[in-house]
Design an enzyme around this catalytic site. Sequence first.
Site, PDB file in Angstrom:
ATOM      1  N   LYS A 180       0.856  -1.186   0.000  1.00  0.00           N
ATOM      2  CA  LYS A 180       0.000   0.000   0.000  1.00  0.00           C
ATOM      3  C   LYS A 180       0.890   1.233   0.000  1.00  0.00           C
ATOM      4  O   LYS A 180       1.509   1.562   1.004  1.00  0.00           O
ATOM      5  CB  LYS A 180      -0.923   0.036   1.219  1.00  0.00           C
ATOM      6  CG  LYS A 180      -1.936   1.179   1.079  1.00  0.00           C
ATOM      7  CD  LYS A 180      -2.356   1.826   2.368  1.00  0.00           C
ATOM      8  CE  LYS A 180      -1.422   2.819   2.977  1.00  0.00           C
ATOM      9  NZ  LYS A 180      -1.273   4.127   2.297  1.00  0.00           N
ATOM     10  N   GLU A 255      10.709   1.691  10.060  1.00  0.00           N
ATOM     11  CA  GLU A 255      11.734   2.668   9.675  1.00  0.00           C
ATOM     12  C   GLU A 255      11.085   4.033   9.853  1.00  0.00           C
ATOM     13  O   GLU A 255      10.171   4.381   9.111  1.00  0.00           O
ATOM     14  CB  GLU A 255      12.087   2.417   8.198  1.00  0.00           C
ATOM     15  CG  GLU A 255      13.373   3.008   7.781  1.00  0.00           C
ATOM     16  CD  GLU A 255      14.488   2.518   8.669  1.00  0.00           C
ATOM     17  OE1 GLU A 255      15.032   3.371   9.388  1.00  0.00           O
ATOM     18  OE2 GLU A 255      14.781   1.314   8.655  1.00  0.00           O
ATOM     19  N   CYS A 289      14.011  11.232   5.756  1.00  0.00           N
ATOM     20  CA  CYS A 289      14.242  10.859   7.165  1.00  0.00           C
ATOM     21  C   CYS A 289      15.717  11.008   7.488  1.00  0.00           C
ATOM     22  O   CYS A 289      16.094  11.073   8.659  1.00  0.00           O
ATOM     23  CB  CYS A 289      13.698   9.481   7.497  1.00  0.00           C
ATOM     24  SG  CYS A 289      14.132   8.216   6.351  1.00  0.00           S
ATOM     25  N   GLU A 390      11.505  16.132  14.697  1.00  0.00           N
ATOM     26  CA  GLU A 390      11.600  16.033  13.240  1.00  0.00           C
ATOM     27  C   GLU A 390      10.580  16.985  12.615  1.00  0.00           C
ATOM     28  O   GLU A 390       9.392  16.922  12.916  1.00  0.00           O
ATOM     29  CB  GLU A 390      11.307  14.600  12.794  1.00  0.00           C
ATOM     30  CG  GLU A 390      11.485  14.417  11.293  1.00  0.00           C
ATOM     31  CD  GLU A 390      11.339  12.962  10.872  1.00  0.00           C
ATOM     32  OE1 GLU A 390      10.337  12.327  11.227  1.00  0.00           O
ATOM     33  OE2 GLU A 390      12.246  12.477  10.155  1.00  0.00           O
TER      34      GLU A 390
END
Length: 500
Positions: A180, A255, A289, A390
């Site tokens: 997906k 991750e 990331c 982040e």
Amino acid sequence: MATASASRAYKNFINGEWVAPNSGKTLENRNPANTDEVIGVFPLSSQEDVDAAVSAAKAAYHSWRLTPAPKRAEILYRTAEILVKRKEEFSREMTREMGKVLAETRGDVQEAIDMTYYMAGEGRRLFGQTTPSELPNKFAMSVRQSIGVCGMITPWNFPMAIPSWKMMPALVCGNTLVIKPAEDTPLSTHNLVGVLAEAGLPPGVVNLVGGDGPGTGAALTRHPDVPVVSFTGSTSTGRLIAETCAPVFKHYSLEMGGKNIILVMEDANLDLAVDGAIWGGFGTTGQRCTAASRVAVHKNVYNEFVNRFVARAAKLKVGNGLDPTVEMGPCINEQQLQTVMSYIEIGRREGAKLLTGGSRLSSGEYAKGWFHQPTVFGDCSPKMRVAQEEIFGPVVSLIPIDSLEQGIEVANGVPYGLSASIYTLNVNRAFAAMQDLYTGIVYVNAPTIGAETHLPFGGTKQTGNGHREAAVAAIDFFTEWKSVYIDYSDKLQRAQIDNN
Ligand code: UN1
């Protein structure tokens, strides 16, 4: 403006056929640099669609698992060859759906090509171990076995590379899968799946369901016939996936986020460090990331570095990534842009010094996209939120430091541990940093981005859950070990007993 071909209705890929979703629901994919431009209309799949995809993958597993790995690998080789031929077309489509500049989308497709060739090579390795037994006339070895149907949920920032990181190792190991892709970038995964089908993958081995996270992604993660889940995305979604998988003992690889740092020491080549910090901080509009969202600079060179870095950041050309003179594209969507803007406010309030940027770009050529200025905060303290959390946008926080020791403490003082870098010409400092930075990836005299497909990729702490992608590490995730003992002595031999 929307064109006739742009509003094409794309389908799911289930059991070797392109099929419209049972749900009848769709998602629009628009260009983040020009939201008038509709890339296509993609399925928003229901539980029923996911069920159909999983049962196709389950049925296909029986023969795929027994297909010799070198034969499975031949299909991957053909896939890579087709990707090479269609690289330019897929890169342009990716820039249109995702926004990053063409040089970077070419890199994204290339990363998928590299991973596909690499995993094709694994078809003739997939090494286990042979080892002596402690007993005479007894043979011992360990072999890898496939696991079953893998569910994959992938992000929008590397819309072909990251799906390839998950799909190619899973396939060469003999698993089947349902993927997906992110709702913002389904086209690039659609292209990759199309190429696998063209290369001759048997029906049901790879299935694609378009959709959102809470509906489609959750249905896939929960499905009892999906024993393996591989996810790349936010730490908050990763936690939900862990909560779903852990009680039923699924294998799951997460991750997640990063707050990566570049350390610039007093002996660094400053030109190189500025180049690296610009590329690491603003490449992919900071939406990696691995992005270098923090730069800690030794006080002896802080002012010099800041002046050069800010001057370069302020001059970066922002715009549509298809224009070859543009250096930085838009944010992926309104929500991401809002997040960036909220962090600018947070940084201002907590006393970080806004050195350049700080605003959304919304007039003229920017009116139809999600653009933001490259932004630099100076004189940040390591505990400020802009230096801890982040942001996933074009915002870099600069932190003055007094020593390498302090730099390492700052580097390790965040909840994440993906990537870190040091610029120094001193070999002792380079090795000390390599030893003490607690991250999954370390660079010396290079920025925090640029991982290659034959080395493990992933991070420590809240970046991951102990697994790695890419390289042989991915093979470890997508297989189970089976230890095999063959006793050819023709008598009962008791380990730990008869030989002592
Ligand atoms: C990501 O940031 O989500 O090392 C992946 C890099 C790329 C992969 C990044 N090869 O930056």
